[in-house]
Design an enzyme around this catalytic site. Sequence first.
Site, short mmCIF file in Angstrom:
data_model
loop_
_atom_site.label_atom_id
_atom_site.label_comp_id
_atom_site.label_asym_id
_atom_site.label_seq_id
_atom_site.Cartn_x
_atom_site.Cartn_y
_atom_site.Cartn_z
N HIS A 122 43.16 52.97 41.66
CA HIS A 122 43.33 53.35 40.25
C HIS A 122 42.63 54.66 39.90
O HIS A 122 42.34 54.92 38.74
CB HIS A 122 42.84 52.21 39.34
N ILE A 239 28.06 38.47 43.23
CA ILE A 239 28.32 39.19 44.48
C ILE A 239 27.04 39.69 45.17
O ILE A 239 26.86 39.48 46.37
CB ILE A 239 29.25 40.39 44.21
P1 NAD Z 1 38.70 41.94 36.03
O1 NAD Z 1 37.78 42.37 34.90
O2 NAD Z 1 40.05 41.49 35.72
O3 NAD Z 1 37.99 40.79 36.85
C1 NAD Z 1 36.65 40.88 37.21
C2 NAD Z 1 36.27 39.53 37.80
O4 NAD Z 1 34.96 39.66 38.33
C3 NAD Z 1 36.21 38.40 36.77
O5 NAD Z 1 37.03 37.33 37.23
C4 NAD Z 1 34.72 38.00 36.71
O6 NAD Z 1 34.55 36.60 36.65
C5 NAD Z 1 34.21 38.50 38.02
N1 NAD Z 1 32.81 38.95 38.01
C6 NAD Z 1 32.19 39.73 37.07
N2 NAD Z 1 30.93 40.01 37.46
C7 NAD Z 1 30.74 39.39 38.66
C8 NAD Z 1 29.65 39.32 39.57
N3 NAD Z 1 28.50 39.96 39.33
N4 NAD Z 1 29.82 38.58 40.71
C9 NAD Z 1 30.99 37.93 40.96
N5 NAD Z 1 32.06 37.99 40.14
C10 NAD Z 1 31.93 38.72 39.01
O7 NAD Z 1 38.67 43.16 37.05
P2 NAD Z 1 39.80 43.69 38.01
O8 NAD Z 1 40.43 42.56 38.73
O9 NAD Z 1 39.16 44.80 38.75
O10 NAD Z 1 40.89 44.30 37.02
C11 NAD Z 1 40.48 45.13 35.95
C12 NAD Z 1 41.11 46.52 35.88
O11 NAD Z 1 40.29 47.36 35.04
C13 NAD Z 1 41.14 47.21 37.20
O12 NAD Z 1 42.42 47.70 37.33
C14 NAD Z 1 40.12 48.37 37.13
O13 NAD Z 1 40.77 49.60 37.49
C15 NAD Z 1 39.74 48.49 35.68
N6 NAD Z 1 38.25 48.50 35.45
C16 NAD Z 1 37.40 49.19 36.27
C17 NAD Z 1 36.01 49.11 36.09
C18 NAD Z 1 35.09 49.90 37.00
O14 NAD Z 1 35.49 50.90 37.58
N7 NAD Z 1 33.83 49.45 37.19
C19 NAD Z 1 35.49 48.33 35.06
C20 NAD Z 1 36.39 47.63 34.23
C21 NAD Z 1 37.77 47.73 34.43
#
Ligand code: NAD
Length: 250
Positions: A122, A239
């Site tokens: 992405h 994680i």
């Molecule tokens: P998502 O937010 O849909 O899912 C994240 C998952 O991680 C959740 O199910 C949650 O329960 C779990 N989670 C959160 N913290 C955790 C931890 N410390 N240990 C274990 N599990 C944990 O994320 P996705 O599937 O990546 O989809 C979201 C979209 O938004 C992606 O396409 C991404 O590009 C974008 N996004 C990116 C960022 C970033 O770059 N850090 C942040 C937010 C959204």
Amino acid sequence: MDKKEVDALRQLIKHSKRAVVFTGAGISTESGIPDFRSPGGVWDKYQPIHFQDFIASAEMRRESWRRKLKLDELIGHAEPNSGHKAVAELVATGKVACVITQNIDGLHQQAGVPDEQVIELHGNTTYAACLDCGKRYELQQVYIIFQQDESLPHCDDCQGIIKTATISFGQAMPETEMQRAHQETLACDLFIAMGSSLVVFPAAGFPQLAVRNGARLVIINREPTDMDEMADLVLHADIGPILQQAVVDV
Ligand code: NAD
Ligand code: ZN
């Protein structure tokens, strides 16, 4: 945390000849970047700006840069956490061939995974690029112009529109990255998905492809996902702490 599950993960890694790590927003929450689905997070404050609207409207482009500046104030200084570092260790030892990530925060690279071993599905929000010729621009170059009078940045070379190097809603997936992720998924015998709700397609198609191709699948996520049933091992946990333990002695 269940020690037996961590041991099972360590064994799977140990016996793998070529593993792939697949990450989502959940690996970066321990760095202070909210994930997508947590209520009240920075992401659900605004309706996303679709790619077509960004292209069509100068006001949308200004709004998108305003939001980007606010977001940088909140999370621009995030640092890699123990999860990113453990993944970098697995790459350094040669166990993990590449990291396929949905994240746009650049934290895998910052943790020490070489650029060429991170596949960003992405894009990346830590720099910008010309939409026409692809020339890279640093955010500071854009901000200097934008913060004076909200002037929009244009490419020096071709006058194209400059945008953060992320893939927006409505924008085509990056072809090279999709192809490389496909190849790496087919080449691995162990696919470890972590911190992804596994609902955003086409990215979430990769764990499915890995299983169809005979690889073992591990899912590490706080909450259950729809793909838990097809996994060989599921860890509902944070994680960072899990990985730190699992990478010892692999
Ligand atoms: P998502 O937010 O849909 O899912 C994240 C998952 O991680 C959740 O199910 C949650 O329960 C779990 N989670 C959160 N913290 C955790 C931890 N410390 N240990 C274990 N599990 C944990 O994320 P996705 O599937 O990546 O989809 C979201 C979209 O938004 C992606 O396409 C991404 O590009 C974008 N996004 C990116 C960022 C970033 O770059 N850090 C942040 C937010 C959204
Ligand atoms: Zn250009």
